[in-house]
Design a protein around this motif. Structure first.
Motif, mmCIF file in Angstrom:
data_model
loop_
_atom_site.group_PDB
_atom_site.id
_atom_site.type_symbol
_atom_site.label_atom_id
_atom_site.label_comp_id
_atom_site.label_asym_id
_atom_site.label_seq_id
_atom_site.Cartn_x
_atom_site.Cartn_y
_atom_site.Cartn_z
ATOM 1 N N ASP A 169 -9.511 -6.049 -0.654
ATOM 2 C CA ASP A 169 -9.469 -4.592 -0.519
ATOM 3 C C ASP A 169 -8.083 -4.059 -0.858
ATOM 4 N N GLU A 170 -7.035 -4.751 -0.404
ATOM 5 C CA GLU A 170 -5.680 -4.302 -0.741
ATOM 6 C C GLU A 170 -5.427 -4.417 -2.244
ATOM 7 N N ARG A 210 -7.066 -1.524 -4.032
ATOM 8 C CA ARG A 210 -6.344 -0.265 -3.803
ATOM 9 C C ARG A 210 -5.103 -0.178 -4.688
ATOM 10 N N ASP A 264 -5.656 4.762 -2.441
ATOM 11 C CA ASP A 264 -5.784 4.148 -1.123
ATOM 12 C C ASP A 264 -7.127 4.530 -0.519
ATOM 13 N N LEU A 273 0.815 -1.213 0.000
ATOM 14 C CA LEU A 273 0.000 0.000 0.000
ATOM 15 C C LEU A 273 0.848 1.262 0.000
#
Length: 505
Positions: free
Chosen positions: A194-195, A198, A204, A136
């Motif tokens: 979800d990561e 992103r 993010d 991230l």
């Protein structure tokens, strides 16, 4: 079974020895994240102008990339895959990026500049960065790499690549794709959904469930320690072997080349379609119309061939490479980038342009045939007139040239004594015209006799009646007038009204 492919515990004791596990390439164990961005360029290598020594500059992918047991398959079809034109290790300490530097990002530990040439001659640029940073945290750097907002010692990526191959800097094309590789020794190291979204959306920010267009091929996500999620612009692969990552790298290079070529083909197809629509039919001679249509037809043929060679054929990898994960990623990448559907739409546009051009060429040929027929009629009329005059004068002069008693040298050729010969010549001419008229009337009568007039309903309606059972009325329809409404007192009392008496003669 551990992530490296060897049994985690020995099997139970057995009377017969257990055969050893089949060895295969170990999974990646690098520390950190690898980011690779593939760019399409406007540079093109023309194989037709090869001087014989440039072929040695191209190296097959297996010479510089670890493709494992797939190296033989890639080398067997090396002319159908991107080949390495140039590879260079850059000084990572000289790296700078606008967003990444503002976010306090670390410098990459390794930077590699790649230049590939596709089978169609397109030159593509790729930049690979290895850095010790979590996934991230790499989002700002992904944004910088996508827009090429990076420099090495103050020199932009485009200028740096142009100086290496001796080309002029003309701007990177908009087609590009990013690859994110990372090791995942355990299932806990695999990025969550979800990561993944992103990273792929380079933002993010959270998203609503079910509202993304991410693609997760089954073969890349079969094991608990491996994952593969694709989007139109970013691919995230974790926990795979080196040869799978390198095969994905080659697929991304090929897909970006196909996307750039597809855009160029579409632009040219629309350009020729506009030229076809803007043609002037009425004020243009058939020769000029034919010249324009021939140019469009030739261009359409080249574009269709290039569409198949650079877009449709490269979309199929399973025919050449016998491996599930590379081929599944390749097919999913072309689907995620929308290349298959867009290629089909462009192909239909080219086919319609070809059909319209063929129909217009038929119209031009018909106009040329009519012009040729009129030209032949004019020629025949002129030749017939000259032949008739000369034949008539030939008959006349032949008569006066004979040595006979009927020809008197003392008389003029317009003397009334020669009226019988003039009458004979006129009779021959009239008989000739009468023969032509009789033959023409006979031909028209034969045509009317053999081609009888058929009503328009004869073919269609009888076909429908025979196939679908439609009722076919032979005679004219009989219209029955509606009954008259009763009037007068009998209508109010419910009694039938008396019929009116017929008028008296």
């Amino acid at each position: 079974m551990r992530h490296d492919g060897t049994p985690s515990e020995p099997g139970p004791a057995a009377a017969e020895p257990v055969p050893p596990a089949i060895p295969f390439d170990p999974y990646v164990s690098r520390i950190g994240t690898r980011l690779t961005t593939v760019y399409a360029t406007s540079w093109t290598y023309a194989p037709d102008t090869d001087d014989g020594g440039a072929e040695e500059a191209f190296r097959p992918p297996s010479a510089l990339l670890n493709l494992g047991r797939l190296a033989t398959a890639y080398d067997r079809h090396a002319d159908q895959f991107p080949r390495v034109l140039h590879r260079e290790r850059l000084d990572a300490s000289r790296f700078a990026a606008r967003r990444w530097g503002a976010a306090g990002g670390v410098l990459p530990t390794l930077a590699t500049l790649w230049q590939f040439t596709a089978p169609s001659g397109q030159i593509l640029l790729a930049l690979t960065l290895d850095l010790d940073a979590p996934l991230l945290r790499c989002i700002p750097l992904l944004e910088d790499l996508y827009y090429a907002d990076v420099t090495f010692d103050g020199t932009g990526l485009e200028q740096l690549a142009a100086s290496r191959i001796g080309a002029e800097s003309s701007g990177l094309l908009p087609e590009r794709h990013q690859l994110v590789f990372r090791a995942s020794p355990t299932a806990a190291d695999v990025p969550s959904r979800d990561e993944a979204q992103r990273i792929i959306y380079r933002a993010d920010l959270p998203t609503r469930a079910g509202l993304d267009v991410l693609c997760a091929p089954d073969e890349l996500n079969r094991r608990p320690t491996t994952s593969g999620v694709l989007g139109p612009y970013v691919s995230l692969l974790t926990g795979h072997q080196d040869y799978v990552e390198n095969a994905a790298f080659l697929s991304a290079v090929q897909a970006v080349a196909s996307a750039a070529r597809l855009r160029e083909i579409r632009v040219l197809a629309e350009s020729y379609a506009r030229r076809f629509r803007a043609r002037a039919d009425g004020a243009t001679r058939p020769h000029e119309r034919r010249t324009l249509l021939e140019r469009i037809t030739m261009a359409q043929g080249h574009l269709e061939l290039e569409l198949g060679y650079s877009v449709e054929i490269p979309a199929d990898l399973a025919t050449l490479i016998p491996s599930l994960r590379p081929t599944s990623y390749h097919a999913a990448l072309y689907e995620a980038m929308g290349l298959t559907e867009r290629a089909s739409a462009v192909s239909q546009t080219l086919q319609r342009l070809g059909n319209a051009t063929a129909a217009e060429l038929t119209s031009v040929e018909s106009a040329e045939l009519r012009a040729g027929d009129r030209r032949r009629v004019r020629t025949v009329v002129a030749v017939t007139f000259v032949t008739t005059v000369t034949a008539t004068l030939g008959l006349l002069f032949a008569f006066f040239g004979i040595n006979a008693s009927e020809v008197d040298e003392q008389r003029s050729m317009f003397d009334l004594a020669y009226m019988p010969i003039y009458a004979l010549i006129a009779t021959v001419l009239v008989l000739g015209f009468l023969v032509y008229a009789v033959l023409h009337a006979s031909d028209r009568a034969a045509m009317r006799r053999h081609v009888a007039p058929v009503p328009t309903w004869h073919g269609t309606h009888r076909l429908l009646a025979g196939e679908l059972g439609t009722a076919l009325l032979d005679g004219p329809p009989v219209l029955i007038p509606p009954p008259r409404a009763p009037t007068g007192p009998s209508a109010e009392s419910g009694r039938p009204a008396a019929e009116p008496a017929p008028p008296s003669p």
